[in-house]
Scaffold this motif. Sequence first.
Motif, PDB file in Angstrom:
ATOM      1  N   PRO A   1      -9.747  -3.045  -2.796  1.00  0.00           N
ATOM      2  CA  PRO A   1      -8.712  -3.319  -1.780  1.00  0.00           C
ATOM      3  C   PRO A   1      -8.769  -4.760  -1.301  1.00  0.00           C
ATOM      4  O   PRO A   1      -9.830  -5.373  -1.318  1.00  0.00           O
ATOM      5  N   VAL A   5      -7.238  -5.514   4.311  1.00  0.00           N
ATOM      6  CA  VAL A   5      -7.396  -4.077   4.562  1.00  0.00           C
ATOM      7  C   VAL A   5      -8.809  -3.800   5.064  1.00  0.00           C
ATOM      8  O   VAL A   5      -9.001  -3.064   6.032  1.00  0.00           O
ATOM      9  N   TYR A  16      -5.726   3.627   3.401  1.00  0.00           N
ATOM     10  CA  TYR A  16      -5.102   2.856   2.320  1.00  0.00           C
ATOM     11  C   TYR A  16      -5.487   3.435   0.961  1.00  0.00           C
ATOM     12  O   TYR A  16      -4.621   3.661   0.102  1.00  0.00           O
ATOM     13  N   ALA A  31       2.929   1.132   1.342  1.00  0.00           N
ATOM     14  CA  ALA A  31       1.907   0.137   1.665  1.00  0.00           C
ATOM     15  C   ALA A  31       2.463  -0.862   2.666  1.00  0.00           C
ATOM     16  O   ALA A  31       2.223  -2.068   2.569  1.00  0.00           O
ATOM     17  N   TYR A  34       0.349  -3.671   6.133  1.00  0.00           N
ATOM     18  CA  TYR A  34      -1.073  -3.834   5.853  1.00  0.00           C
ATOM     19  C   TYR A  34      -1.508  -5.301   5.913  1.00  0.00           C
ATOM     20  O   TYR A  34      -2.659  -5.616   5.658  1.00  0.00           O
TER      21      TYR A  34
END
Length: 231
Positions: A1, A5, A16, A31, A34
Amino acid sequence: PPRCVYEKGTLFLIKYMKRCFEARVTGVLDASNYGLSVVPTEITELTSLTYLKLDKNRLMTLPPEIGNLESLTELSATENRMIMLPAEFGRLENMQNLKIDVEDLRSPPEEVVNGGTRGIMGYLKYMYNSRIDKRLVLETFGLQYVPPEIGELRYLEHLSLTDNKISSVSALIGNLTNLTTLFISQNELNSLPGELGHLQKLRELFLDKNSFTVLPPCLEKMTALELLSIR
């Protein structure tokens, strides 16, 4: 990620990752919000996605890998900072509904964007395919100028910009030194840049139905020119 995040804490990270995992089954991924400045690899690897939502992030463009999402039918990326869409986006043959804010968008041009999803996808598809067949045909798009990104396509051998509203040609056209055929008929031209004379491989030039009153001086430099049409 992505780091943005991680920085929001463990619970945010788990949420996520859970969404990305579930998207492999549902084909749907939200998404949004974020703080993404790039689209992460774990998203562009979800090749079964049909709907992708990227609203309220910090995206300025989409990665070339977005073209891997060939099942995608809808993409929403509003409330970002989008300035361009990559040619690879044109690979998405199933795309039906594209939602983006166009205020800052530089590529594709405004005239193309005004044509909606169909116009955008068509333009990007032609741009992408030009890498394979070295031909680019952007006719009847209502273009008012030659898009700057075309000046980067040095591999082009055939270019047609017929039936647009182009009133001037950028000096960047001189970068296309592999061109052998150029169509700029049915536009609003009354002059051509001197840089056009750099096209030493150009054999055919079509300038019909423009507003020329005299022959452009740059034509004298085109030593390979075999056919000139300027009716």
